[in-house]
Design a protein around this motif. Sequence first.
Motif, mmCIF file in Angstrom:
data_model
loop_
_atom_site.group_PDB
_atom_site.id
_atom_site.type_symbol
_atom_site.label_atom_id
_atom_site.label_comp_id
_atom_site.label_asym_id
_atom_site.label_seq_id
_atom_site.Cartn_x
_atom_site.Cartn_y
_atom_site.Cartn_z
ATOM 1 N N VAL A 185 4.611 -0.656 3.693
ATOM 2 C CA VAL A 185 3.494 -1.153 4.490
ATOM 3 C C VAL A 185 2.493 -1.795 3.545
ATOM 4 O O VAL A 185 2.131 -1.200 2.522
ATOM 5 C CB VAL A 185 2.806 -0.018 5.281
ATOM 6 N N LYS A 186 2.046 -2.999 3.884
ATOM 7 C CA LYS A 186 1.073 -3.704 3.048
ATOM 8 C C LYS A 186 -0.349 -3.393 3.500
ATOM 9 O O LYS A 186 -0.569 -2.930 4.618
ATOM 10 C CB LYS A 186 1.322 -5.216 3.107
ATOM 11 N N LEU B 41 0.824 -1.207 0.000
ATOM 12 C CA LEU B 41 0.000 0.000 0.000
ATOM 13 C C LEU B 41 0.858 1.258 0.000
ATOM 14 O O LEU B 41 0.612 2.194 -0.765
ATOM 15 C CB LEU B 41 -0.912 0.009 1.233
ATOM 16 N N LEU B 42 1.868 1.278 0.860
ATOM 17 C CA LEU B 42 2.718 2.461 1.026
ATOM 18 C C LEU B 42 4.184 2.065 0.947
ATOM 19 O O LEU B 42 4.585 1.032 1.483
ATOM 20 C CB LEU B 42 2.436 3.118 2.383
ATOM 21 N N PRO C 121 -10.749 5.223 4.995
ATOM 22 C CA PRO C 121 -9.391 5.297 4.449
ATOM 23 C C PRO C 121 -8.746 3.918 4.358
ATOM 24 O O PRO C 121 -9.261 2.930 4.911
ATOM 25 C CB PRO C 121 -8.663 6.167 5.476
ATOM 26 N N LYS C 122 -7.614 3.858 3.684
ATOM 27 C CA LYS C 122 -6.849 2.626 3.574
ATOM 28 C C LYS C 122 -5.654 2.610 4.529
ATOM 29 O O LYS C 122 -5.128 1.542 4.846
ATOM 30 C CB LYS C 122 -6.370 2.434 2.137
ATOM 31 N N LEU C 123 -5.221 3.802 4.949
ATOM 32 C CA LEU C 123 -4.073 3.929 5.846
ATOM 33 C C LEU C 123 -4.397 4.928 6.944
ATOM 34 O O LEU C 123 -4.896 6.013 6.674
ATOM 35 C CB LEU C 123 -2.839 4.405 5.069
ATOM 36 N N GLY D 124 1.410 2.500 -5.399
ATOM 37 C CA GLY D 124 2.245 2.541 -6.589
ATOM 38 C C GLY D 124 2.383 3.907 -7.227
ATOM 39 O O GLY D 124 3.171 4.077 -8.164
ATOM 40 N N ARG D 125 1.666 4.892 -6.731
ATOM 41 C CA ARG D 125 1.700 6.232 -7.307
ATOM 42 C C ARG D 125 2.650 7.116 -6.515
ATOM 43 O O ARG D 125 2.584 7.162 -5.279
ATOM 44 C CB ARG D 125 0.293 6.828 -7.283
#
Length: 340
Positions: A46-47, A13-14, A181-183, A84-85
């Motif tokens: 971080v996944k 993810l990050l 959110p994702k994180l 990935g961005r």
Amino acid sequence: MSSLERGELMPELLRIENIKQHFYSGGGIFRKGYTIHAVDGVSFSVKQGETLGLVGESGCGKSTLGRSILKLFEPTAGKIFFEGRDITHLSVKEMRSLRQEMQIIFQDPTESLNSRHTVGMIIEEPFIIHGIGKPVERKLWVKELLIKVGLPESAAERYPHEFSGGQRQRIGIARAVALKPKLIICDESVSALDVSVQAQILNLLLELQQEMKLALIFIAHDLSVVKHISDRVAVMYLGKIVELGNALEVYNSPRHPYTQALLSAIPIADPRKRNTNRIMLKGELPSPINPPKGCHFHTRCPYATDKCKEDKPLLVAKVGDHADACHYPLTNQSKPNSVN
């Protein structure tokens, strides 16, 4: 139980690469300016659904790193990738839309919640900022979020000062997860709470993580708390990561002398037992204005040699995924002769 504990393979993810966060203090007529090396070249990933614990002494740069990842501070150098961005150089306007995916829970809920707003207004604010939903829908979502974090619907009409510290932190969590959110970066989010309340907030975070597949970066100085919640642990010293690996491996087999000293300071719950394995570090924490040459820890390390004073160790995984930044990692082998 997190996704990693269940054995699921989750995508990254990050990822941050060589992040530096330096602050310059301008000089005057009678003094020179100076640079504070708050974060000095940090890299990790971080996944999705993973919890990364970030630990270290006060002043080591943990909170600054968390804010740099969210670009609340503009990083001095390095790159930040989210799904990935490359988001390193996104404008304020471009970051606003991305903030739905990245949130933070602050240490002091009293300071982070607007005392002039009702709880309902505080939790509804993210929806308003991002233009999500109609007023009637938002009111309904606020009530659902309050129930989700263990507060009654009636709390929406009250003000933050009417709640206890633990309840105010639940309000902060409700606000953080409102946009799904994702994180989430938890910046010392339980350190100001009583031990019994800490456990309740940690369990709430774990429940929300499992339900929403959240990734957490859990910043703390309490190693027992970090062990309870983390999949992996990163140990930070003077702006650098000195050890990174699976939580159980780091706690059971620390490879960096600083990690070993931190773990030895964890209090023993039984008052009848004394901590006979406590490692007392000598000397003071060096200043981030002028960090030591070579290994930053060599001024306090009992195993330091001339090589440690001159050569900067790299964070390298020498055993599996367990990485350390030490020329002489702690193993069953004999230690080098101390020069301190």
